[in-house]
Design an enzyme around this catalytic site. Structure first.
Site, PDB file in Angstrom:
ATOM      1  N   GLU A   1      34.970  32.969  39.868  1.00  0.00           N
ATOM      2  CA  GLU A   1      34.148  31.881  40.417  1.00  0.00           C
ATOM      3  C   GLU A   1      32.672  32.251  40.259  1.00  0.00           C
ATOM      4  O   GLU A   1      32.294  33.415  40.484  1.00  0.00           O
ATOM      5  CB  GLU A   1      34.448  31.703  41.911  1.00  0.00           C
ATOM      6  CG  GLU A   1      33.552  30.723  42.653  1.00  0.00           C
ATOM      7  CD  GLU A   1      33.714  30.789  44.172  1.00  0.00           C
ATOM      8  OE1 GLU A   1      34.074  31.866  44.690  1.00  0.00           O
ATOM      9  OE2 GLU A   1      33.495  29.745  44.827  1.00  0.00           O
TER      10      GLU A   1
ATOM     11  N   ASN B   1      30.468  23.329  42.458  1.00  0.00           N
ATOM     12  CA  ASN B   1      30.995  24.665  42.167  1.00  0.00           C
ATOM     13  C   ASN B   1      32.189  24.414  41.253  1.00  0.00           C
ATOM     14  O   ASN B   1      33.219  23.906  41.696  1.00  0.00           O
ATOM     15  CB  ASN B   1      31.421  25.345  43.482  1.00  0.00           C
ATOM     16  CG  ASN B   1      31.882  26.778  43.264  1.00  0.00           C
ATOM     17  OD1 ASN B   1      32.139  27.180  42.143  1.00  0.00           O
ATOM     18  ND2 ASN B   1      31.995  27.533  44.346  1.00  0.00           N
TER      19      ASN B   1
ATOM     20  N   LYS C   1      35.187  22.314  42.698  1.00  0.00           N
ATOM     21  CA  LYS C   1      35.763  22.828  43.950  1.00  0.00           C
ATOM     22  C   LYS C   1      35.747  21.778  45.064  1.00  0.00           C
ATOM     23  O   LYS C   1      34.706  21.167  45.345  1.00  0.00           O
ATOM     24  CB  LYS C   1      34.972  24.056  44.399  1.00  0.00           C
ATOM     25  CG  LYS C   1      35.521  24.775  45.628  1.00  0.00           C
ATOM     26  CD  LYS C   1      34.726  26.050  45.849  1.00  0.00           C
ATOM     27  CE  LYS C   1      35.231  26.855  47.025  1.00  0.00           C
ATOM     28  NZ  LYS C   1      34.437  28.124  47.181  1.00  0.00           N
TER      29      LYS C   1
ATOM     30  N   GLU D   1      27.742  27.108  50.884  1.00  0.00           N
ATOM     31  CA  GLU D   1      28.323  26.258  49.841  1.00  0.00           C
ATOM     32  C   GLU D   1      28.200  24.789  50.213  1.00  0.00           C
ATOM     33  O   GLU D   1      27.976  23.952  49.346  1.00  0.00           O
ATOM     34  CB  GLU D   1      29.792  26.623  49.611  1.00  0.00           C
ATOM     35  CG  GLU D   1      29.967  28.003  49.013  1.00  0.00           C
ATOM     36  CD  GLU D   1      31.360  28.232  48.507  1.00  0.00           C
ATOM     37  OE1 GLU D   1      32.082  29.052  49.098  1.00  0.00           O
ATOM     38  OE2 GLU D   1      31.742  27.590  47.527  1.00  0.00           O
TER      39      GLU D   1
ATOM     40  N   CYS E   1      38.576  29.548  44.663  1.00  0.00           N
ATOM     41  CA  CYS E   1      38.326  30.311  45.874  1.00  0.00           C
ATOM     42  C   CYS E   1      38.974  29.743  47.133  1.00  0.00           C
ATOM     43  O   CYS E   1      40.178  29.828  47.293  1.00  0.00           O
ATOM     44  CB  CYS E   1      36.829  30.518  46.060  1.00  0.00           C
ATOM     45  SG  CYS E   1      36.503  31.908  47.138  1.00  0.00           S
TER      46      CYS E   1
ATOM     47  N   ASN F   1      34.962  34.510  45.397  1.00  0.00           N
ATOM     48  CA  ASN F   1      33.943  35.391  45.967  1.00  0.00           C
ATOM     49  C   ASN F   1      34.245  35.443  47.465  1.00  0.00           C
ATOM     50  O   ASN F   1      33.958  34.466  48.178  1.00  0.00           O
ATOM     51  CB  ASN F   1      32.534  34.831  45.762  1.00  0.00           C
ATOM     52  CG  ASN F   1      32.037  34.975  44.335  1.00  0.00           C
ATOM     53  OD1 ASN F   1      31.271  35.880  44.029  1.00  0.00           O
ATOM     54  ND2 ASN F   1      32.452  34.090  43.449  1.00  0.00           N
TER      55      ASN F   1
HETATM   56  N1  ING Z   1      34.703  32.329  49.893  1.00  0.00           N
HETATM   57  C1  ING Z   1      35.601  32.596  50.962  1.00  0.00           C
HETATM   58  C2  ING Z   1      37.035  32.256  50.639  1.00  0.00           C
HETATM   59  O1  ING Z   1      37.566  31.206  50.958  1.00  0.00           O
HETATM   60  C3  ING Z   1      36.161  32.411  53.349  1.00  0.00           C
HETATM   61  C4  ING Z   1      35.165  32.022  52.280  1.00  0.00           C
HETATM   62  C5  ING Z   1      36.494  33.741  53.591  1.00  0.00           C
HETATM   63  C6  ING Z   1      36.792  31.422  54.077  1.00  0.00           C
HETATM   64  C7  ING Z   1      37.424  34.086  54.573  1.00  0.00           C
HETATM   65  C8  ING Z   1      37.735  31.741  55.064  1.00  0.00           C
HETATM   66  C9  ING Z   1      38.054  33.075  55.313  1.00  0.00           C
HETATM   67  O2  ING Z   1      37.658  33.154  50.094  1.00  0.00           O
HETATM   68  C10 ING Z   1      34.579  31.232  49.088  1.00  0.00           C
HETATM   69  N2  ING Z   1      33.615  31.298  48.131  1.00  0.00           N
HETATM   70  O3  ING Z   1      35.272  30.215  49.218  1.00  0.00           O
END
Ligand code: ING
Length: 311
Positions: free
Chosen positions: A47, A110, A127, A146, A172, A197
């Site tokens: 990503e 994205n 996304k 985001e 992601c 990420n």
């Molecule tokens: N990053 C994270 C993901 O969904 C996140 C944000 C992390 C959401 C942990 C919930 C829990 O992996 C991106 N870029 O979506």
């Protein structure tokens, strides 16, 4: 006749803000060459594979924000990657920040593209599940903006016939939502490609920090098994601009088994020869949607849970 796709999942280590597109493209070309040398038909990049993951910090200046976006693909900076793909005869998946003009309006997404070994774009995805927040949270150790920098994707979840199979894409946070895999599964996906990420800590939910790697694998393995699809998930790993991100780039079989996983937190290619016919026991038997799935009997499916209170 068995159908195989030899896939390279090209994990990215951190990309510093100071790295130019040229610096990053050189890294991607190195991985593409390694993938070709190891017999890959397709190499999957992560990503936002061209830049630091800039939603991790607050910006207000539009020019600064848009310096992380591509207004066309390929463009002069990325053309060498497309050229190398044609030269080597290898396809690729690339996540990037997309600046589009639609009906005269500037739109920011994205996005990811699937590119054939002829260098032509087969499909694009934008996304849909954007995590994080719109407002700046100065008290947090890092941001996830985001929702500030991107719009919700407007292309839906789609699949394409390519590389001898049916491929789909998501990005992601999409991978955490079962709907993502089910819609792609209903559209026949035999292999789902995605980048991520993912910080190894959640500022507002520190009690979940210890579970970041587990929840990543759980989401990928469940999605693969419950829809009888291969899943190729590629991390931007390591400490990038002060944000520590999980690695765990992996290739998941339709059985839900992890058949390959990255062992480092840097640029690392993992390869697997994926037999697309391993989808059959699941798609044709266990999760044969036509034979066993009964949506019409589930009761009214509210768009949001709160719309139908429990009895
Ligand atoms: N990053 C994270 C993901 O969904 C996140 C944000 C992390 C959401 C942990 C919930 C829990 O992996 C991106 N870029 O979506």
């Amino acid at each position: 006749m068995a159908r195989f796709i030899t896939v390279g999942a090209a994990q990215s280590g951190p990309i510093a803000r100071s790295e130019t597109r040229g610096d990053v493209i050189a890294r991607l070309i190195d991985q593409m060459r390694e993938a070709h040398a190891r017999g890959c038909d397709l190499v999957v990049f992560t990503e936002c594979a061209l830049t630091s993951f800039f939603p991790h910090w607050f910006m207000e200046d539009d020019d600064e924000i848009e310096s992380y976006f591509e207004s066309e693909l390929p463009n002069p900076a990325t053309q060498p990657l497309f050229d190398e793909a044609v030269k080597l005869g290898i396809g690729f998946h690339l996540g990037f920040a997309e600046l589009a003009i639609e009906e005269g309006e500037k739109r920011r997404f994205n996005s990811s593209v699937l590119v054939g070994s002829d260098g032509q774009i087969i499909g694009k995805y934008r996304k849909i599940h954007l995590p994080g927040h719109v407002e700046h949270r100065p008290g947090d150790p890092f941001q996830n903006l985001e929702k500030r920098y991107f719009e919700v994707g407007n292309l839906g979840f789609r699949t394409w016939r390519a590389f001898g199979g049916v491929l789909g894409m998501c990005i992601c946070n999409d991978r955490r939502w079962p709907e993502t895999y089910r819609v792609l599964g209903l559209r026949g996906a035999e292999m789902i490609l995605l980048g991520y990420n993912t910080p190894d800590n959640i500022p507002e939910l520190p009690e979940l920090d210890r579970l970041c790697d587990f929840h990543n694998q759980l989401s990928l393995q469940a999605g693969a098994y419950q829809n009888g699809s291969w899943v190729v998930a590629v991390a931007k790993a390591g400490v990038e601009e002060g944000v520590s991100q999980i690695g765990g780039t992996s290739i998941i079989a339709p059985s839900g088994e992890v058949v390959a996983i990255a062992e480092t937190m840097g640029d690392e290619l993992i390869v697997h020869r994926c037999d697309l016919d391993l989808t059959k026991p699941y798609k044709e038997h266990i999760f044969n949607f036509a034979k066993h799935r009964r949506v019409e009997h589930y009761g009214p499916i509210a768009q949001q849970a709160e719309a139908i209170p429990p009895d």
